[in-house]
Design an enzyme around this catalytic site. Structure first.
Site, short mmCIF file in Angstrom:
data_model
loop_
_atom_site.label_atom_id
_atom_site.label_comp_id
_atom_site.label_asym_id
_atom_site.label_seq_id
_atom_site.Cartn_x
_atom_site.Cartn_y
_atom_site.Cartn_z
N ASP A 236 -36.47 -12.53 -15.06
CA ASP A 236 -37.27 -11.29 -15.04
C ASP A 236 -38.63 -11.64 -15.61
OD1 ASP A 236 -38.40 -8.78 -15.25
OD2 ASP A 236 -37.19 -8.20 -17.00
N GLU B 167 -37.11 -5.17 -8.57
CA GLU B 167 -36.70 -4.80 -9.93
C GLU B 167 -35.82 -3.55 -9.96
OE1 GLU B 167 -40.43 -4.65 -11.94
OE2 GLU B 167 -40.65 -6.83 -12.02
N ASP C 224 -38.74 3.05 -14.88
CA ASP C 224 -39.00 1.77 -15.56
C ASP C 224 -40.28 1.90 -16.37
OD1 ASP C 224 -39.46 -0.81 -16.38
OD2 ASP C 224 -39.09 -1.73 -14.43
N LYS D 205 -49.30 -10.80 -14.54
CA LYS D 205 -48.55 -10.29 -13.41
C LYS D 205 -49.33 -9.23 -12.64
CE LYS D 205 -44.05 -8.12 -12.45
NZ LYS D 205 -42.79 -7.67 -13.08
#
Length: 438
Positions: free
Chosen positions: A37, A203, A225, A100
């Site tokens: 992850d 995800e 999330d 990211k």
């Protein structure tokens, strides 16, 4: 002919019996495929243990199961994870985080300038791609995928040390909205770390797998999330073991860091009010930031926390040699923390409402609400979600580790681990777009 059939049947039976006895009495093989992850703020690595049938999230040498997604460049070395995060205040221009957000993305020059304005390090435009400018004894640029590769290499090494063997293959998660280029650049980062990626999994799907939703009869799954730096809400439709992302919305500038920043600013205001001196030293800011983060975490379990921080409280340009530190003390209540962040907490509901509208769904038609990301531990946030849906969200899995748990399950599937798991099949939605709130 019947004799041949009987012989084949006996061979098959013998193979099954040998496999069963091997599972019962021989030590299980070590996993050879890891689950990764690579988060915006934190990242983790896990494995599916063959034979035992459970997921193990691998900790670092200090026992921590997540490492900050930060890389810091000094005159002598490149630091990764917690060591890099510790230099965020003292070496801000060379400590890169949130890479990211930039990986594999093509930017309009104005948008890149706007995005980079929030960071202390310098982001430059290289034909539409973002790169980070680093100055130590030399000045050079590094790409987002290089930063990702250092984090992935760190996790690969953690797994190899824990398992006592070399690891070459992995499954990795990406946000559902990542396009083909972003996914390919994420794979490139893994390749730079010496890893072959067997599968890329979204995800939200990984989180659903962690909650076991790939094995039960549910249809509409909402994944909230909320991590350190981003909020992503996904509506999944699921039939059998197949998932399709029906709608997405989020806020890529809202997360736990923002809640901590509000508390940090409040603490700095209290220091000024108490001592009549503004906090200016980087070391003082760093200490206060650490205590703000710690207080935020503790307030998820306690109604109030005490903060005690030694501070130098001196002007950076005119340091007072040998001046003893002062002790700043205050009590932070959960109620005060909620008031400081009340408007930010309300913003969480905006993308939730949007995905329901986009997915043509009513709140009561959602079968499961899955919480992912450490910030969903905050009681007020859970309360807001509970009130909105009129039902309890699923909190049976550690939200910090939900994605890596699901990715590790998929890694076990790709590695052929026993006991066999039901694989999650993702159906691409070519017409999907993500609605962003900023």
């Amino acid at each position: 002919m019947s004799g041949e059939v009987s012989m084949i049947g006996s061979v098959i039976l013998a193979l099954f019996l040998a496999g069963y006895l091997g599972q019962q009495y021989l030590p299980p093989p070590k996993p050879r495929v890891i689950g990764l992850d690579l988060g915006t703020t934190y990242c983790s690595v896990g494995v599916f243990n063959p034979g035992v049938g459970d997921v193990e999230v691998i900790a670092d040498e200090e026992g921590r199961k997540s490492i900050p997604s930060a890389v810091s460049f000094t005159l002598t070395e490149v630091l990764v994870g917690h060591e890099a995060q510790d230099l965020a205040d003292s070496n801000p221009q060379n400590t890169i985080y949130d890479a990211k957000r930039f990986i594999g993305k093509i930017f309009d020059p104005n948008l890149l300038e706007q995005e980079s304005a929030r960071y202390p390090f310098q982001v430059i435009n290289n034909n539409g791609s973002a790169e980070f400018l680093v100055t130590t004894n030399l000045t050079f640029t590094v790409s987002p995928e290089f930063i990702g590769s250092r984090l992935l290499l760190k996790m690969k090494q953690m797994a190899e040390k824990h398992l006592g063997m070399q690891i070459e293959k992995a499954v990795i998660s990406v946000p559902a909205e990542f396009d083909e280029r972003q996914r390919n650049y994420t794979i490139r980062a893994a390749n730079l770390a010496g890893l072959e990626i067997l599968r890329v999994i979204n995800e939200p799907t990984a989180a659903a797998m962690a909650y076991g939703l790939h094995k039960v009869e549910v249809f509409n799954v909402l994944v909230v999330d909320l991590g350190g730096g981003t909020l992503d809400v996904s509506l999944l439709n699921k039939q059998g073991g197949m998932f399709i992302t029906r709608a997405m919305a989020g806020n890529n500038k809202l997360g736990g860091q923002d809640f901590s920043q509000r508390l940090l600013q409040h603490m700095m205001d209290q220091v000024l009010q108490t001592f009549g001196i503004a906090v200016s030293l980087k070391e003082d800011v760093h200490r206060l930031r650490q205590h703000a983060d710690e207080a935020k975490l503790n307030l998820t379990l306690q109604p109030s926390v005490s903060v005690r921080v030694p501070l130098q409280l001196q002007a950076a340009e005119t340091p007072a040699a040998g001046k003893p530190p002062v002790l700043f003390q205050m009590t932070v209540t959960r109620e005060a923390f909620e008031e400081l962040n009340a408007d930010l907490f309300q913003k969480i509901l905006e993308p939730i409402k949007t995905v329901l509208v986009e997915g043509r769904l009513k709140a009561e038609e959602v079968d499961e609400i899955v919480l992912v990301g450490g910030s969903t531990r905050i009681p007020r946030i859970r309360q807001l979600i509970r009130q909105f849906f009129g039902k309890e969200p699923n909190t049976s899995v550690d939200p910090d580790l939900a994605v890596v748990t699901g990715v590790a399950i998929q890694a076990g599937i790709m590695g052929g681990s026993w006991p066999l798991q039901v694989s999650a099949i993702e159906i691409p939605n070519r017409h999907l777009r993500k609605v962003n709130f900023n």
